[in-house]
Motif scaffolding. Sequence first.
Motif, PDB file in Angstrom:
ATOM      1  N   ALA A 201     -30.871  -8.825 -44.990  1.00  0.00           N
ATOM      2  CA  ALA A 201     -29.433  -8.196 -44.775  1.00  0.00           C
ATOM      3  C   ALA A 201     -28.847  -8.638 -43.313  1.00  0.00           C
ATOM      4  O   ALA A 201     -27.806  -8.000 -43.079  1.00  0.00           O
ATOM      5  CB  ALA A 201     -29.404  -6.537 -44.755  1.00  0.00           C
ATOM      6  N   GLY A 202     -29.573  -9.445 -42.563  1.00  0.00           N
ATOM      7  CA  GLY A 202     -28.838  -9.834 -41.311  1.00  0.00           C
ATOM      8  C   GLY A 202     -29.555  -9.367 -39.971  1.00  0.00           C
ATOM      9  O   GLY A 202     -28.977  -9.819 -39.004  1.00  0.00           O
ATOM     10  N   VAL A 203     -30.597  -8.381 -40.117  1.00  0.00           N
ATOM     11  CA  VAL A 203     -31.136  -7.919 -38.837  1.00  0.00           C
ATOM     12  C   VAL A 203     -32.360  -8.638 -38.508  1.00  0.00           C
ATOM     13  O   VAL A 203     -33.310  -8.692 -39.246  1.00  0.00           O
ATOM     14  CB  VAL A 203     -31.222  -6.552 -39.031  1.00  0.00           C
ATOM     15  CG1 VAL A 203     -31.949  -5.855 -37.994  1.00  0.00           C
ATOM     16  CG2 VAL A 203     -29.863  -5.716 -39.391  1.00  0.00           C
ATOM     17  N   GLU A 204     -32.546  -9.008 -37.159  1.00  0.00           N
ATOM     18  CA  GLU A 204     -33.691  -9.781 -36.867  1.00  0.00           C
ATOM     19  C   GLU A 204     -34.948  -8.945 -36.939  1.00  0.00           C
ATOM     20  O   GLU A 204     -34.695  -7.680 -36.577  1.00  0.00           O
ATOM     21  CB  GLU A 204     -33.623 -10.168 -35.452  1.00  0.00           C
ATOM     22  CG  GLU A 204     -32.757 -11.297 -35.310  1.00  0.00           C
ATOM     23  CD  GLU A 204     -33.182 -12.690 -35.876  1.00  0.00           C
ATOM     24  OE1 GLU A 204     -34.411 -12.753 -36.246  1.00  0.00           O
ATOM     25  OE2 GLU A 204     -32.431 -13.617 -36.551  1.00  0.00           O
ATOM     26  N   PRO A 205     -36.047  -9.309 -37.523  1.00  0.00           N
ATOM     27  CA  PRO A 205     -37.275  -8.198 -37.740  1.00  0.00           C
ATOM     28  C   PRO A 205     -37.637  -7.547 -36.281  1.00  0.00           C
ATOM     29  O   PRO A 205     -37.832  -6.399 -36.231  1.00  0.00           O
ATOM     30  CB  PRO A 205     -38.231  -9.117 -38.306  1.00  0.00           C
ATOM     31  CG  PRO A 205     -37.769 -10.195 -38.935  1.00  0.00           C
ATOM     32  CD  PRO A 205     -36.295 -10.476 -38.094  1.00  0.00           C
ATOM     33  N   ALA A 206     -37.530  -8.269 -35.255  1.00  0.00           N
ATOM     34  CA  ALA A 206     -38.204  -7.663 -33.932  1.00  0.00           C
ATOM     35  C   ALA A 206     -37.223  -6.606 -33.467  1.00  0.00           C
ATOM     36  O   ALA A 206     -37.408  -5.583 -32.930  1.00  0.00           O
ATOM     37  CB  ALA A 206     -38.195  -8.865 -32.997  1.00  0.00           C
ATOM     38  N   LEU A 207     -35.841  -6.922 -33.808  1.00  0.00           N
ATOM     39  CA  LEU A 207     -34.798  -5.968 -33.200  1.00  0.00           C
ATOM     40  C   LEU A 207     -35.003  -4.626 -34.252  1.00  0.00           C
ATOM     41  O   LEU A 207     -34.913  -3.745 -33.619  1.00  0.00           O
ATOM     42  CB  LEU A 207     -33.546  -6.645 -33.333  1.00  0.00           C
ATOM     43  CG  LEU A 207     -32.406  -5.852 -32.803  1.00  0.00           C
ATOM     44  CD1 LEU A 207     -31.170  -6.877 -32.252  1.00  0.00           C
ATOM     45  CD2 LEU A 207     -31.632  -4.922 -33.899  1.00  0.00           C
TER      46      LEU A 207
END
Length: 307
Positions: A201-207
Amino acid sequence: MTPSTTPTLGFVGFGNIGGPMCRNMALKHTGDVLVFDRNPAAYAVLDGTQARQAASLQALAAEADIVFMSLPGGPQVEAVCLGEGGLASGARRPQIIVDLSTTTVATARSMAARLAPLGVAFADAPVARTVEAARRGELAIMVGADEALFARIEPLLRFIGSDVTRCGGVGCGQVVKLINNALVFENTLAVAEMMVLGERAGVEPALLLDAVAKGSGDSFVLRNHARRAMLPREFPAGGFPPEYALKDIGYVLELAQQSGVAAHATELARRYYSAAVAHGLGGRYFPNVIELVDRNLGIAAAQGQGA
């Protein structure tokens, strides 16, 4: 031996967790520590300690007052304690056997009942947390024992654990440990699904992990398994694989059936980890179940296995 004297300790089994636990006991105990493992290579973890190798289980039992065991499961615990050449088979037996393994609750209570007539007290004391925690001597230990027995073994368990909890009589340590493990396995699945969903959905996993860790979705799994294994997608062999998760899940479901509880979330976890093994993810660290989710196999694949 009286409770006020320094006991001679025995330790059996040096796996991923057992090895660091034994090393900590050998370094911290002021008395003798005898050790035994059927794998000669396992003794390397004790280099630099004063631990003495016993030639056999009987030889260990002939000297040790209190024996700790860290074994794969119930059958091994029974064999080491009561099998031919086991701890209780010789002329001299330990006064106390403490099982650090994860077994069924029925196994723990059966062992206590069968050892008592032989003059051997038994406590179940399964451990939780990571290999790193084992190395630091910071495991969580759930103990099933009466108050008098707990008072004798608690100072020794402090060599390997920073949190030692008496959960009730014999078997209650296993009850709490199995519940702990089921929650970890189920939470790992939930975190895996949400990491994959968030990335797509567009969110970086680390963030994502950083943000959720600051909210009410934070958890031990998110801060440890997700960050250290699922985020870098590093799942080493020799860790805690899906096969071990399935063993513990089976124990939980057996206990749930015996207790009249419909454990649907745990059943779902069993189907996922069964699918992980079926799709080539066996033998490596169990948070690799995220690979199953990422490949859109998940529960559909697990249902295909007939679980």
